[in-house]
Design an enzyme around this catalytic site. Structure first.
Site, PDB file in Angstrom:
ATOM      1  N   GLU A  34       9.740 139.307 -74.825  1.00 55.49           N
ATOM      2  CA  GLU A  34      10.057 140.193 -75.651  1.00 55.49           C
ATOM      3  C   GLU A  34       9.042 140.494 -76.073  1.00 55.49           C
ATOM      4  OE1 GLU A  34      12.662 142.428 -75.602  1.00 55.49           O
ATOM      5  OE2 GLU A  34      14.232 140.694 -74.936  1.00 55.49           O
ATOM      6  N   GLY A  78      -2.679 144.801 -71.466  1.00 50.63           N
ATOM      7  CA  GLY A  78      -3.355 145.931 -71.804  1.00 50.63           C
ATOM      8  C   GLY A  78      -2.618 145.873 -73.409  1.00 50.63           C
ATOM      9  N   TYR A  79      -2.983 146.660 -74.042  1.00 55.47           N
ATOM     10  CA  TYR A  79      -2.635 146.757 -75.492  1.00 55.47           C
ATOM     11  C   TYR A  79      -2.112 145.356 -76.344  1.00 55.47           C
ATOM     12  CZ  TYR A  79       0.115 150.792 -74.009  1.00 55.47           C
ATOM     13  OH  TYR A  79       0.257 152.207 -73.422  1.00 55.47           O
ATOM     14  N   TYR A 117      13.504 146.480 -82.869  1.00 56.36           N
ATOM     15  CA  TYR A 117      14.494 146.423 -81.476  1.00 56.36           C
ATOM     16  C   TYR A 117      14.067 144.854 -80.921  1.00 56.36           C
ATOM     17  CZ  TYR A 117      13.843 145.230 -76.997  1.00 56.36           C
ATOM     18  OH  TYR A 117      14.335 144.465 -75.516  1.00 56.36           O
ATOM     19  N   ASP A 135      16.251 150.246 -76.592  1.00 56.70           N
ATOM     20  CA  ASP A 135      15.021 150.186 -76.509  1.00 56.70           C
ATOM     21  C   ASP A 135      14.584 151.327 -75.565  1.00 56.70           C
ATOM     22  OD1 ASP A 135      16.512 149.985 -73.992  1.00 56.70           O
ATOM     23  OD2 ASP A 135      15.080 147.875 -73.458  1.00 56.70           O
ATOM     24  N   CYS A 189      20.299 153.695 -64.363  1.00 56.35           N
ATOM     25  CA  CYS A 189      20.091 154.680 -64.967  1.00 56.35           C
ATOM     26  C   CYS A 189      19.334 155.223 -64.643  1.00 56.35           C
ATOM     27  CB  CYS A 189      21.596 154.860 -66.705  1.00 56.35           C
ATOM     28  SG  CYS A 189      21.199 156.359 -66.868  1.00 56.35           S
ATOM     29  N   CYS A 199      27.923 155.733 -59.986  1.00 55.78           N
ATOM     30  CA  CYS A 199      28.370 154.838 -61.513  1.00 55.78           C
ATOM     31  C   CYS A 199      28.808 154.954 -61.863  1.00 55.78           C
ATOM     32  CB  CYS A 199      27.362 156.429 -62.558  1.00 55.78           C
ATOM     33  SG  CYS A 199      26.792 155.365 -64.576  1.00 55.78           S
ATOM     34  N   CYS A 205      30.366 159.821 -69.054  1.00 55.08           N
ATOM     35  CA  CYS A 205      28.603 160.570 -69.150  1.00 55.08           C
ATOM     36  C   CYS A 205      28.854 161.874 -68.823  1.00 55.08           C
ATOM     37  CB  CYS A 205      27.825 160.150 -67.793  1.00 55.08           C
ATOM     38  SG  CYS A 205      26.050 160.730 -68.046  1.00 55.08           S
TER      39      CYS A 205
END
Length: 346
Positions: A34, A78-79, A117, A135, A189, A199, A205
């Site tokens: 995660e 990254g990050y 999350y 998320d 989606c 779908c 929806c």
């Protein structure tokens, strides 16, 4: 069970990707996946996950690892604050929980780098606790299902979509439900070209019925891009080069780099070579090469970088700098911008 949850779970059982963190209930490995996937697509993150598990099979191994090794294994993702937080949280688990991963949402939420999350994801996937995840994929699915134009990055939006997610959650199968809705957003989606015509949630929806799928979700634009100009001076001394660690609270903290002169705009070679701080560092040098400007794009910053290679005489006495043989540079973690330069320099 909510009918939407039921449809999502049935779809997931047929369409889910076979990913290693889905084949375990080990909270450490789920948490690791995660953290890696917080700002990273699965296709890129998978190899990093495998690499980390090989090097650090348990949270104790992760806690005991040298920070430089953690940062080096992370380079390219990254990050980088994620890697520092990962290491700090592993140490916290060892020191405060005797090396046993916390088992409640509240305790997981206390770990450095873990938000609502991630805590919900680990709690549900590892311990089957009834916490709904929200998320980016889930925001998109929910905003379309309920035709909501509330901005997903607003405080109102975060509350609204969390309430909807909680209502849909299959509390007795939280892990399966959460995996299903996230996977559905990732594969079906999608942001662009969602598979609306086939779908399974088409009749549920509201966005499909109102033809608003392509404009949802709504996000307020608050990001201001900052341009930064990095002039890297590479001190070459025979077969070695001098590097230093970035210790300030800024991008790439705890990664290595060369001597840096940051400017507010693009400057020429002559201005760099006449820089007073540079001349204090090295009194005798010869310019070997100056690269063209390369642009490195981060989420909120655009870095414009030039590398100036200098052949220097004598030693650099500044203790912030470490002399390293060029052949040993691969043992150190660098930002991707510098890795690209090193690859091109050969």
């Amino acid at each position: 069970m909510h009918p939407i949850s039921n449809k999502l779970i049935q779809w997931y059982k047929i369409n889910k990707r076979d990913l290693p963190w889905r084949n375990t209930t080990d909270p450490y490995k789920i948490w690791l996946s995660e953290i890696i996937l917080q700002q990273t697509q699965v296709a890129q993150g998978l190899s990093y996950y495998i690499k980390f598990v090989e090097h650090f099979p348990t949270v104790v191994d992760s806690a005991n690892a040298p920070e430089d090794l953690v940062m080096r294994l992370w380079q390219g993702l990254g990050y980088y604050s994620r890697a520092r937080n990962l290491h700090a949280a592993a140490k916290y688990i060892v020191n405060e929980h005797n090396g046993l991963f916390p088992k409640t949402y509240e305790e997981i939420r206390k770990l450095k780098g873990v938000g609502d999350y991630t805590a919900a994801a680990v709690a549900s996937f590892a311990f089957q606790l009834p916490h709904a995840v929200v998320d980016g994929n889930v925001y998109r699915v929910l905003s379309r299902l309920f035709n909501s134009n509330t901005p997903i990055n607003s405080s109102q939006g975060k509350k609204e979509f969390q309430l909807i997610a909680n209502e849909l959650l299959h509390t007795k199968k939280a892990d399966l439900h959460n995996s299903s809705i996230m996977e559905f957003g990732a594969l079906f989606c999608k942001p662009q070209n969602p598979k609306c015509e086939e779908c399974p949630l088409q009749e549920n929806c509201l966005a499909f019925q109102n033809q608003t799928v392509t404009i949802l979700p709504v996000k307020t634009k608050t990001v201001k891009i900052k341009n930064r100009f990095f002039n890297y001076v590479v001190f070459n001394h025979k077969e070695s080069v001098y590097i230093t660690k970035r210790v300030e609270k800024d991008i790439w903290q705890n990664l290595y780099e060369f001597y840096l002169i940051e400017s507010s705009e693009e400057i020429d070679t002559e201005t760099i070579l006449e820089n007073k701080e540079l001349q204090k560092m090295v009194s005798r040098f010869k310019l070997k090469k100056a690269t063209k400007v390369s642009k490195h794009i981060l989420s909120h910053q655009h870095i414009h970088a030039v590398f100036y290679e200098l052949d220097v005489e004598g030693k650099i006495t500044d203790k912030r700098f470490k002399k390293v043989k060029r052949t040993e540079l691969t043992s150190y973690g660098f930002p991707q911008l510098i890795n690209k330069y090193l690859e091109s320099a050969g």
